[in-house]
Motif scaffolding. Structure first.
Motif, PDB file in Angstrom:
ATOM      1  N   ALA A  24      45.204-109.603  89.544  1.00 52.08           N
ATOM      2  CA  ALA A  24      44.765-110.419  90.679  1.00 52.08           C
ATOM      3  C   ALA A  24      43.713-109.678  91.497  1.00 52.08           C
ATOM      4  CB  ALA A  24      45.952-110.800  91.554  1.00 52.08           C
ATOM      5  N   LEU A  25      43.920-108.402  91.710  1.00 49.71           N
ATOM      6  CA  LEU A  25      42.964-107.598  92.464  1.00 49.71           C
ATOM      7  C   LEU A  25      41.605-107.606  91.765  1.00 49.71           C
ATOM      8  CD1 LEU A  25      42.600-105.601  94.882  1.00 49.71           C
ATOM      9  CD2 LEU A  25      43.130-103.789  93.254  1.00 49.71           C
ATOM     10  N   LEU A  26      41.607-107.391  90.461  1.00 47.19           N
ATOM     11  CA  LEU A  26      40.353-107.357  89.714  1.00 47.19           C
ATOM     12  C   LEU A  26      39.656-108.710  89.728  1.00 47.19           C
ATOM     13  CD1 LEU A  26      41.509-105.265  86.619  1.00 47.19           C
ATOM     14  CD2 LEU A  26      39.994-104.498  88.472  1.00 47.19           C
ATOM     15  N   ARG A  27      40.401-109.760  89.439  1.00 48.24           N
ATOM     16  CA  ARG A  27      39.808-111.088  89.304  1.00 48.24           C
ATOM     17  C   ARG A  27      39.483-111.727  90.653  1.00 48.24           C
ATOM     18  NH1 ARG A  27      39.698-113.714  84.765  1.00 48.24           N
ATOM     19  NH2 ARG A  27      39.968-115.742  85.795  1.00 48.24           N
ATOM     20  N   GLU A  28      40.446-111.760  91.543  1.00 48.54           N
ATOM     21  CA  GLU A  28      40.294-112.534  92.773  1.00 48.54           C
ATOM     22  C   GLU A  28      39.598-111.773  93.888  1.00 48.54           C
ATOM     23  OE1 GLU A  28      44.316-113.848  93.484  1.00 48.54           O
ATOM     24  OE2 GLU A  28      44.425-114.607  91.420  1.00 48.54           O
ATOM     25  N   THR A  29      39.875-110.494  94.013  1.00 48.32           N
ATOM     26  CA  THR A  29      39.277-109.714  95.095  1.00 48.32           C
ATOM     27  C   THR A  29      37.934-109.124  94.699  1.00 48.32           C
ATOM     28  OG1 THR A  29      41.481-109.160  95.909  1.00 48.32           O
ATOM     29  CG2 THR A  29      39.667-107.785  96.691  1.00 48.32           C
ATOM     30  N   LEU A  30      37.867-108.596  93.470  1.00 50.26           N
ATOM     31  CA  LEU A  30      36.668-107.882  93.050  1.00 50.26           C
ATOM     32  C   LEU A  30      35.728-108.703  92.169  1.00 50.26           C
ATOM     33  CD1 LEU A  30      38.396-104.456  92.365  1.00 50.26           C
ATOM     34  CD2 LEU A  30      37.091-105.146  94.390  1.00 50.26           C
ATOM     35  N   GLY A  31      36.159-109.896  91.743  1.00 58.44           N
ATOM     36  CA  GLY A  31      35.298-110.766  90.945  1.00 58.44           C
ATOM     37  C   GLY A  31      35.079-110.306  89.514  1.00 58.44           C
ATOM     38  N   LEU A  32      35.932-109.417  89.027  1.00 50.06           N
ATOM     39  CA  LEU A  32      35.823-108.936  87.649  1.00 50.06           C
ATOM     40  C   LEU A  32      36.667-109.845  86.746  1.00 50.06           C
ATOM     41  CD1 LEU A  32      36.040-105.113  88.397  1.00 50.06           C
ATOM     42  CD2 LEU A  32      34.007-106.433  87.774  1.00 50.06           C
ATOM     43  N   THR A  33      36.104-110.994  86.427  1.00 48.42           N
ATOM     44  CA  THR A  33      36.864-112.032  85.736  1.00 48.42           C
ATOM     45  C   THR A  33      36.925-111.848  84.224  1.00 48.42           C
ATOM     46  OG1 THR A  33      34.897-113.441  85.700  1.00 48.42           O
ATOM     47  CG2 THR A  33      36.453-113.735  87.543  1.00 48.42           C
ATOM     48  N   GLY A  34      36.365-110.777  83.713  1.00 46.84           N
ATOM     49  CA  GLY A  34      36.480-110.493  82.283  1.00 46.84           C
ATOM     50  C   GLY A  34      37.903-110.164  81.883  1.00 46.84           C
ATOM     51  N   THR A  35      38.680-109.675  82.821  1.00 46.81           N
ATOM     52  CA  THR A  35      40.094-109.416  82.567  1.00 46.81           C
ATOM     53  C   THR A  35      40.806-110.765  82.618  1.00 46.81           C
ATOM     54  OG1 THR A  35      39.944-107.228  83.568  1.00 46.81           O
ATOM     55  CG2 THR A  35      42.142-108.186  83.381  1.00 46.81           C
ATOM     56  N   HIS A  36      41.197-111.257  81.456  1.00 53.06           N
ATOM     57  CA  HIS A  36      41.831-112.580  81.391  1.00 53.06           C
ATOM     58  C   HIS A  36      43.327-112.489  81.633  1.00 53.06           C
ATOM     59  CE1 HIS A  36      38.352-114.295  78.765  1.00 53.06           C
ATOM     60  NE2 HIS A  36      37.983-114.005  79.989  1.00 53.06           N
ATOM     61  N   VAL A  37      43.872-113.548  82.192  1.00 56.65           N
ATOM     62  CA  VAL A  37      45.311-113.631  82.433  1.00 56.65           C
ATOM     63  C   VAL A  37      45.817-114.886  81.739  1.00 56.65           C
ATOM     64  CG1 VAL A  37      47.126-113.817  84.164  1.00 56.65           C
ATOM     65  CG2 VAL A  37      45.102-112.426  84.635  1.00 56.65           C
ATOM     66  N   ALA A  38      46.801-114.711  80.888  1.00 54.81           N
ATOM     67  CA  ALA A  38      47.373-115.870  80.184  1.00 54.81           C
ATOM     68  C   ALA A  38      48.858-115.972  80.482  1.00 54.81           C
ATOM     69  CB  ALA A  38      47.121-115.766  78.686  1.00 54.81           C
ATOM     70  N   CYS A  39      49.639-115.040  79.971  1.00 53.98           N
ATOM     71  CA  CYS A  39      51.094-115.161  80.116  1.00 53.98           C
ATOM     72  C   CYS A  39      51.593-114.653  81.463  1.00 53.98           C
ATOM     73  CB  CYS A  39      51.796-114.409  78.988  1.00 53.98           C
ATOM     74  SG  CYS A  39      51.693-112.611  79.130  1.00 53.98           S
ATOM     75  N   THR A  73      37.586-101.822  83.092  1.00 55.27           N
ATOM     76  CA  THR A  73      37.772-103.201  82.650  1.00 55.27           C
ATOM     77  C   THR A  73      36.832-103.464  81.478  1.00 55.27           C
ATOM     78  OG1 THR A  73      36.049-104.091  84.089  1.00 55.27           O
ATOM     79  CG2 THR A  73      38.290-103.896  85.032  1.00 55.27           C
ATOM     80  N   VAL A  74      36.905-104.656  80.935  1.00 55.81           N
ATOM     81  CA  VAL A  74      35.993-105.013  79.849  1.00 55.81           C
ATOM     82  C   VAL A  74      34.545-104.959  80.337  1.00 55.81           C
ATOM     83  CG1 VAL A  74      36.074-107.525  80.203  1.00 55.81           C
ATOM     84  CG2 VAL A  74      35.643-106.580  77.901  1.00 55.81           C
ATOM     85  N   GLU A  75      34.305-105.237  81.617  1.00 56.07           N
ATOM     86  CA  GLU A  75      32.947-105.117  82.154  1.00 56.07           C
ATOM     87  C   GLU A  75      32.467-103.669  82.082  1.00 56.07           C
ATOM     88  OE1 GLU A  75      34.688-108.715  84.370  1.00 56.07           O
ATOM     89  OE2 GLU A  75      35.418-106.751  83.756  1.00 56.07           O
ATOM     90  N   GLY A  76      33.371-102.730  82.357  1.00 53.38           N
ATOM     91  CA  GLY A  76      33.020-101.317  82.258  1.00 53.38           C
ATOM     92  C   GLY A  76      32.743-100.902  80.831  1.00 53.38           C
ATOM     93  N   VAL A  77      33.573-101.375  79.905  1.00 55.21           N
ATOM     94  CA  VAL A  77      33.350-101.076  78.486  1.00 55.21           C
ATOM     95  C   VAL A  77      32.018-101.684  78.052  1.00 55.21           C
ATOM     96  CG1 VAL A  77      34.202-101.409  76.126  1.00 55.21           C
ATOM     97  CG2 VAL A  77      35.824-100.911  77.973  1.00 55.21           C
TER      98      VAL A  77
END
Length: 155
Positions: A24-39, A73-77
């Motif tokens: 949540a921190l990566l996606r919602e706060t930092l906008g790094l949406t490459g980290t996907h959330v499914a389960c 994150t995947v953005e960093g890779v």
């Protein structure tokens, strides 16, 4: 709490509740949406990131656990040399389908390629690491072939 970490190679200070999920921190706060959330339960591996170089589930990691940690994150890779190598192998072996699980595979494979003991990783361990990310499209055979290629074991 103030979380001081290295995020994708940059020293970063982030204000967040200690119990906030890293995903949540990566996606919602930092906008790094490459980290996907499914389960959201640590089962699927789509949210895999690297914590101090090791693959970890961002949905199971609390922000408070990341103080003093290097997070990639995947953005960093994707910003580094490793990504192009991984992407080329995945394309050569048709290891991409819908793409939802791809960030999890990319970070998992990046950790394997950077592992000092990668030459000693047996086929069973490589397959176990790959199977830590759920893919519903490819049946894993092309992904395993791409990783074997990256490790210099393509038959």
């Amino acid at each position: 709490m103030l979380i001081n970490c290295t995020l994708n190679g940059r020293d970063t200070a982030i204000e967040a509740a200690a119990t906030t999920r890293l995903s949540a921190l990566l996606r919602e706060t930092l906008g790094l949406t490459g980290t996907h959330v499914a389960c959201d339960e640590g089962v699927c591996g789509s949210c895999t990131v690297l914590l101090d170089g090791s693959a970890a589930r961002a949905c199971l990691t609390l922000a408070g656990q990341c103080d003093g940690v290097a997070i990639e994150t995947v953005e960093g890779v994707a910003a580094g040399e490793t990504f192009e190598t991984i992407a080329d192998a995945f394309l050569r072996h048709n290891a991409l389908q819908c793409g939802f699980c791809t960030p999890g595979f990319v970070t998992t494979v990046a950790a394997m390629l950077r592992d000092d003991a990668r030459e000693r990783l047996g086929d069973a361990e490589v397959e176990a690491r790959i199977s830590s990310v759920a893919c519903r499209c490819t049946g894993y055979l092309p992904i395993v072939a791409a990783v074997r290629d990256l490790l210099g074991r393509d038959r």
